[in-house]
Scaffold this active site. Sequence first.
Site, PDB file in Angstrom:
ATOM      1  N   ASN A  62       0.520  -1.266   0.220  1.00  0.00           N
ATOM      2  CA  ASN A  62       0.215   0.201  -0.163  1.00  0.00           C
ATOM      3  C   ASN A  62       1.197   1.018   0.441  1.00  0.00           C
ATOM      4  O   ASN A  62       1.372   1.416   1.228  1.00  0.00           O
ATOM      5  CB  ASN A  62      -0.741  -0.304   1.527  1.00  0.00           C
ATOM      6  CG  ASN A  62      -1.580   1.226   1.525  1.00  0.00           C
ATOM      7  OD1 ASN A  62      -1.918   2.188   0.202  1.00  0.00           O
ATOM      8  ND2 ASN A  62      -1.821   1.084   2.129  1.00  0.00           N
ATOM      9  N   TRP A  63       1.287   1.914  -1.257  1.00  0.00           N
ATOM     10  CA  TRP A  63       1.563   2.998  -1.022  1.00  0.00           C
ATOM     11  C   TRP A  63       1.400   4.666  -1.392  1.00  0.00           C
ATOM     12  O   TRP A  63       2.261   5.924  -0.840  1.00  0.00           O
ATOM     13  CB  TRP A  63       2.470   3.408  -2.749  1.00  0.00           C
ATOM     14  CG  TRP A  63       3.140   2.078  -3.462  1.00  0.00           C
ATOM     15  CD1 TRP A  63       3.904   1.274  -2.562  1.00  0.00           C
ATOM     16  CD2 TRP A  63       3.593   2.457  -4.502  1.00  0.00           C
ATOM     17  NE1 TRP A  63       4.905   0.321  -3.420  1.00  0.00           N
ATOM     18  CE2 TRP A  63       5.057   1.160  -4.720  1.00  0.00           C
ATOM     19  CE3 TRP A  63       3.780   2.915  -5.384  1.00  0.00           C
ATOM     20  CZ2 TRP A  63       5.424   0.847  -5.590  1.00  0.00           C
ATOM     21  CZ3 TRP A  63       4.135   2.284  -6.785  1.00  0.00           C
ATOM     22  CH2 TRP A  63       4.942   1.226  -6.795  1.00  0.00           C
TER      23      TRP A  63
ATOM     24  N   GLY B  25       3.263  -1.448   4.045  1.00  0.00           N
ATOM     25  CA  GLY B  25       2.995  -0.050   4.206  1.00  0.00           C
ATOM     26  C   GLY B  25       4.333  -0.059   3.584  1.00  0.00           C
ATOM     27  O   GLY B  25       5.051   0.529   2.409  1.00  0.00           O
ATOM     28  N   GLY B  26       4.943   0.704   4.506  1.00  0.00           N
ATOM     29  CA  GLY B  26       7.023   1.952   4.360  1.00  0.00           C
ATOM     30  C   GLY B  26       7.911   1.023   3.831  1.00  0.00           C
ATOM     31  O   GLY B  26       8.345   0.994   2.539  1.00  0.00           O
TER      32      GLY B  26
ATOM     33  N   GLU C 132      -6.909   4.622   8.128  1.00  0.00           N
ATOM     34  CA  GLU C 132      -5.892   6.147   7.690  1.00  0.00           C
ATOM     35  C   GLU C 132      -7.653   6.467   7.302  1.00  0.00           C
ATOM     36  O   GLU C 132      -7.883   7.907   7.010  1.00  0.00           O
ATOM     37  CB  GLU C 132      -5.554   6.260   6.721  1.00  0.00           C
ATOM     38  CG  GLU C 132      -4.005   5.703   7.995  1.00  0.00           C
ATOM     39  CD  GLU C 132      -2.435   5.550   6.887  1.00  0.00           C
ATOM     40  OE1 GLU C 132      -2.684   5.153   5.598  1.00  0.00           O
ATOM     41  OE2 GLU C 132      -1.203   4.856   7.585  1.00  0.00           O
TER      42      GLU C 132
ATOM     43  N   SER D 193       3.223  -2.765  10.236  1.00  0.00           N
ATOM     44  CA  SER D 193       4.968  -2.704  10.452  1.00  0.00           C
ATOM     45  C   SER D 193       5.258  -4.167   9.891  1.00  0.00           C
ATOM     46  O   SER D 193       6.370  -4.518  11.056  1.00  0.00           O
ATOM     47  CB  SER D 193       5.412  -2.501  11.535  1.00  0.00           C
ATOM     48  OG  SER D 193       5.028  -1.127  13.013  1.00  0.00           O
TER      49      SER D 193
ATOM     50  N   GLU E 179      -5.273  -5.065  10.202  1.00  0.00           N
ATOM     51  CA  GLU E 179      -4.045  -3.869  10.997  1.00  0.00           C
ATOM     52  C   GLU E 179      -4.349  -3.536  11.941  1.00  0.00           C
ATOM     53  O   GLU E 179      -5.270  -2.588  12.055  1.00  0.00           O
ATOM     54  CB  GLU E 179      -4.198  -2.936   9.646  1.00  0.00           C
ATOM     55  CG  GLU E 179      -3.607  -3.667   7.979  1.00  0.00           C
ATOM     56  CD  GLU E 179      -3.265  -2.707   7.508  1.00  0.00           C
ATOM     57  OE1 GLU E 179      -2.061  -2.924   6.419  1.00  0.00           O
ATOM     58  OE2 GLU E 179      -4.219  -1.352   7.080  1.00  0.00           O
TER      59      GLU E 179
HETATM   60  P1  13P Z   1       3.325   0.160   7.631  1.00  0.00           P
HETATM   61  O1  13P Z   1       3.416  -1.373   7.030  1.00  0.00           O
HETATM   62  O2  13P Z   1       4.260   1.692   7.643  1.00  0.00           O
HETATM   63  O3  13P Z   1       2.879  -0.062   9.234  1.00  0.00           O
HETATM   64  O4  13P Z   1       1.477   0.354   7.429  1.00  0.00           O
HETATM   65  C1  13P Z   1       0.506  -0.419   7.589  1.00  0.00           C
HETATM   66  C2  13P Z   1      -0.618   0.016   6.279  1.00  0.00           C
HETATM   67  O5  13P Z   1      -1.101   0.956   6.927  1.00  0.00           O
HETATM   68  C3  13P Z   1      -0.458  -0.690   5.255  1.00  0.00           C
HETATM   69  O6  13P Z   1      -2.214  -0.772   5.056  1.00  0.00           O
END
Ligand code: 13P
Length: 251
Positions: free
Chosen positions: A9-10, A235-236, A98, A214, A168
């Site tokens: 997920n960018w 995500g990151g 989010e 994470s 999540e």
């Molecule tokens: P991170 O991997 O940056 O914690 O983000 C997770 C996320 O929200 C994927 O949708």
Amino acid sequence: MRTPIIAGNWKMYKLHDEAVKTAVELKSLVSNAGHCEVVIAPVFTALKTVADRLEGSNVKVAAQNCAAEANHSAQTGEVCADMIMDVGCEYVIVGHSERRQFHGETDDSVNRKVKACLEYGLKAIVCVGEDLSQRESGREKEVVGGQLAGGLAGLTLADMERIIIAYEPVWAIGTGKTATPEQAQEMHAYIRRALSGSHSAECAAGTRILYGGSVKPDNIRELMDREDIDGALVGGASLEAATFSKIVNYR
Ligand code: 13P
């Protein structure tokens, strides 16, 4: 029997050209990953070019949101499922925390968006997860159970074949604080039991449940070793092709 999915997920990162560059790099790094489906979710403005450049590869494209309204209509600023399908996407991430936190999404809007996706043949990655205070007060299963019931309300067994769940926990997103494999497994097993109750044992056994929060190259393996964890929503660590490809190639 459940093919794992590793999805990136960018979020609201990468300008158009940068998204295309990363997608093309990723394509060659994961071309041998036959053990799982690989999905990336760039921003809307990059979807079409990214999908074109990935055509014929094993990397699929997802949108990060879609309109709850299925039809073309007077909805300034919205993008409907039909339009997402039209530019070459196969998936949509729906109900990310989010969006729930900052954009007013509710279980009801999630449910309408999921139905809009299904109407146009897209698969929906439906996100659920509790926040820190909900976990600290021992209410995490009640919260996730409610999000599942609301988000999946009215879906048939046939619909469920195109649903992926992403668990999540909000406290693990972008914090570097991953849920332990035990915590994740416990919730995934709970989600599977809930699907068995709401739909059927067969549906529960066949639905992919991804973990997000994470996920990194050094913790993916222990998560994937767990019985009910069928992949990750990253995500990151999905923003760089080299790092993300290590997660994809976790085996
Ligand atoms: P991170 O991997 O940056 O914690 O983000 C997770 C996320 O929200 C994927 O949708």
